[in-house]
Design a protein around this motif. Structure first.
Motif, PDB file in Angstrom:
ATOM      1  N   LYS A  27       4.762   2.886   9.999  1.00 32.70           N
ATOM      2  CA  LYS A  27       4.713   2.718   8.547  1.00 32.70           C
ATOM      3  C   LYS A  27       4.745   1.241   8.182  1.00 32.70           C
ATOM      4  O   LYS A  27       3.984   0.752   7.353  1.00 32.70           O
ATOM      5  CB  LYS A  27       5.917   3.429   7.897  1.00 32.70           C
ATOM      6  CG  LYS A  27       5.513   4.593   7.022  1.00 32.70           C
ATOM      7  CD  LYS A  27       6.718   5.155   6.292  1.00 32.70           C
ATOM      8  CE  LYS A  27       6.768   6.657   6.472  1.00 32.70           C
ATOM      9  NZ  LYS A  27       8.120   7.200   6.472  1.00 32.70           N
ATOM     10  N   GLU A  28       5.675   0.541   8.823  1.00 30.67           N
ATOM     11  CA  GLU A  28       5.826  -0.881   8.533  1.00 30.67           C
ATOM     12  C   GLU A  28       4.541  -1.647   8.879  1.00 30.67           C
ATOM     13  O   GLU A  28       4.080  -2.495   8.106  1.00 30.67           O
ATOM     14  CB  GLU A  28       6.995  -1.428   9.349  1.00 30.67           C
ATOM     15  CG  GLU A  28       7.508  -2.748   8.820  1.00 30.67           C
ATOM     16  CD  GLU A  28       8.744  -3.212   9.579  1.00 30.67           C
ATOM     17  OE1 GLU A  28       9.587  -2.360   9.935  1.00 30.67           O
ATOM     18  OE2 GLU A  28       8.834  -4.424   9.828  1.00 30.67           O
ATOM     19  N   SER A  31       1.820  -0.954   6.338  1.00 33.81           N
ATOM     20  CA  SER A  31       1.985  -1.639   5.053  1.00 33.81           C
ATOM     21  C   SER A  31       1.648  -3.131   5.199  1.00 33.81           C
ATOM     22  O   SER A  31       1.083  -3.732   4.285  1.00 33.81           O
ATOM     23  CB  SER A  31       3.400  -1.425   4.507  1.00 33.81           C
ATOM     24  OG  SER A  31       4.289  -2.363   5.046  1.00 33.81           O
ATOM     25  N   LYS A  34      -2.157  -3.399   5.224  1.00 31.41           N
ATOM     26  CA  LYS A  34      -2.694  -3.247   3.870  1.00 31.41           C
ATOM     27  C   LYS A  34      -2.500  -4.538   3.089  1.00 31.41           C
ATOM     28  O   LYS A  34      -3.378  -4.989   2.368  1.00 31.41           O
ATOM     29  CB  LYS A  34      -2.007  -2.074   3.159  1.00 31.41           C
ATOM     30  CG  LYS A  34      -2.565  -0.733   3.585  1.00 31.41           C
ATOM     31  CD  LYS A  34      -1.840   0.400   2.875  1.00 31.41           C
ATOM     32  CE  LYS A  34      -2.023   1.713   3.642  1.00 31.41           C
ATOM     33  NZ  LYS A  34      -0.877   2.607   3.520  1.00 31.41           N
ATOM     34  N   LYS A  35      -1.323  -5.116   3.268  1.00 33.27           N
ATOM     35  CA  LYS A  35      -1.013  -6.374   2.594  1.00 33.27           C
ATOM     36  C   LYS A  35      -2.030  -7.448   2.974  1.00 33.27           C
ATOM     37  O   LYS A  35      -2.436  -8.261   2.150  1.00 33.27           O
ATOM     38  CB  LYS A  35       0.382  -6.818   3.019  1.00 33.27           C
ATOM     39  CG  LYS A  35       1.079  -7.737   2.056  1.00 33.27           C
ATOM     40  CD  LYS A  35       2.581  -7.626   2.316  1.00 33.27           C
ATOM     41  CE  LYS A  35       3.259  -8.958   2.425  1.00 33.27           C
ATOM     42  NZ  LYS A  35       4.604  -8.828   3.010  1.00 33.27           N
TER      43      LYS A  35
END
Ligand code: UDP
Ligand code: MG
Length: 324
Positions: A27-28, A31, A34-35
């Motif tokens: 998950k980390e 994200s 995506k960032k």
């Protein structure tokens, strides 16, 4: 990298019994990717785990097409697992990191920034690893010391946490040698590299699978695959011993036989035999060294590394000319 399409970044993680680290860490990573504004895929290489690692990744992949799983048939070790991931990843760049969450995912955007800025390889340099025990700390010091002495050129504290441009990955795919230390191979390739410091995080779940024994084995593989010096050292010793014994013999002949012992040393027959033995041992070591040099050549031929690596991104050659 084509400016007009959104670049795709693959993340490759070798995972051995990491069931409790998969969900939160993937998950980390997602994200952070995506960032960074890239397309992405996250490859888990399940290295024959005996826990639920593969099942958890499979379940995640059902709901998220970005998640991929390569499942090795048994435990082949981290180096092999990482290689498998690099072989399958399809991104314009590939980021390799440990599945246990010890490599900080929040550095991913910076890695990608550097890559977009032109770096072909971005390497994480570990500045501290608080949880590492005494044996591992001292062991790694000895490893780097020996590496330097033997000319193996493994950069100090350089880790497997790194980003590789597609070109570097393609070159890596050409390596056929079996005994490998992935990062030593990558370092050998060259390419323009940027280093970024990071602090290794403590492991949250599970145990470090690398025992001291397997680390020693990895270090030996690193040496054997990247330096031939140990083979030459034997014959150098042999040569030194032979030369010393010749000096000693010359001294005895002059002092004892020609000048009739002016120093009053009274050199015995045993001493003469001792020097003769020394001479023979030296000759044997030289002979062994010569055989070793032939073995070194066989080693190099079997390793079959590319004769040269063209940095295509930095050359001026037409795109379709893959004359290698
Ligand atoms: N690993 C692997 N196969 C193995 C041992 C380890 O794929 O046989 C993976 C492990 O899941 C982790 C990474 O390699 O993602 C680093 O392993 P570990 O944390 O045990 O080593 P350390 O942190 O001590 O370098
Ligand atoms: Mg770890």
């Amino acid at each position: 990298m084509n400016k007009y399409h959104k670049p795709k970044v693959s993340v490759v993680m070798p995972a051995y019994n990491e069931q409790d680290n998969i969900e939160w860490f993937s998950k980390e990573i997602a994200s952070q990717l995506k960032k960074a504004g890239v397309d992405y895929e996250i490859y888990y290489v399940d290295d024959g785990s005996s826990d639920n690692t593969a099942k958890i990744v499979t379940d995640l992949a059902k709901n998220d097409a970005h998640i991929k799983l390569i499942r090795l048939a048994r435990n082949f070790g981290k180096e092999a697992a990482t290689s498998a991931g690099l072989h399958y990843a399809t991104g314009d760049a590939v980021i390799v990191l440990d599945a246990d969450g010890q490599h900080p995912a929040d550095l991913i955007p910076r890695f990608i920034e550097e890559w977009k800025g032109g770096a072909q390889q971005v390497i994480g340099i570990r500045t501290s690893n608080e949880k590492a025990g005494f044996v591992k700390t001292v062991g790694s010091k000895v490893f780097y010391m020996l590496s330097n002495a033997l000319g193996a050129h493994v950069r100090r504290n350089a880790t497997d946490f790194r980003l590789l441009d597609r070109e570097v990955v393609d070159t890596f795919k050409d390596y056929t040698e079996r005994k490998r230390m992935t990062r030593a191979l990558l370092d050998w390739s060259g390419y323009e590299t940027i280093f970024i410091d990071f602090e290794a995080k403590p492991r949250l779940h599970g145990v470090a699978a690398y025992s001291v024994r397997s680390l020693i084995r990895l270090a030996l593989n690193g040496y054997i695959s990247s330096t031939l010096k140990p083979l030459y050292i034997i014959s150098l010793f042999g040569a030194v011993i032979t030369v010393l014994s010749l000096f000693a013999a010359a001294f005895i002949i002059i002092e004892q036989v020609l000048l009739n012992d002016p120093l009053g040393l009274g050199i015995t027959g045993t001493a003469v035999i001792g020097i003769f033995v020394m001479f023979l041992v030296g000759i044997l070591m030289i002979a062994q060294g010569i055989a070793a040099i032939y073995i070194a050549n066989i080693h190099l031929e079997v390793q079959n590394r590319p004769l040269y690596i063209v940095n295509r991104a930095r050359s001026i050659i037409s795109k379709d000319n893959r004359n290698e």
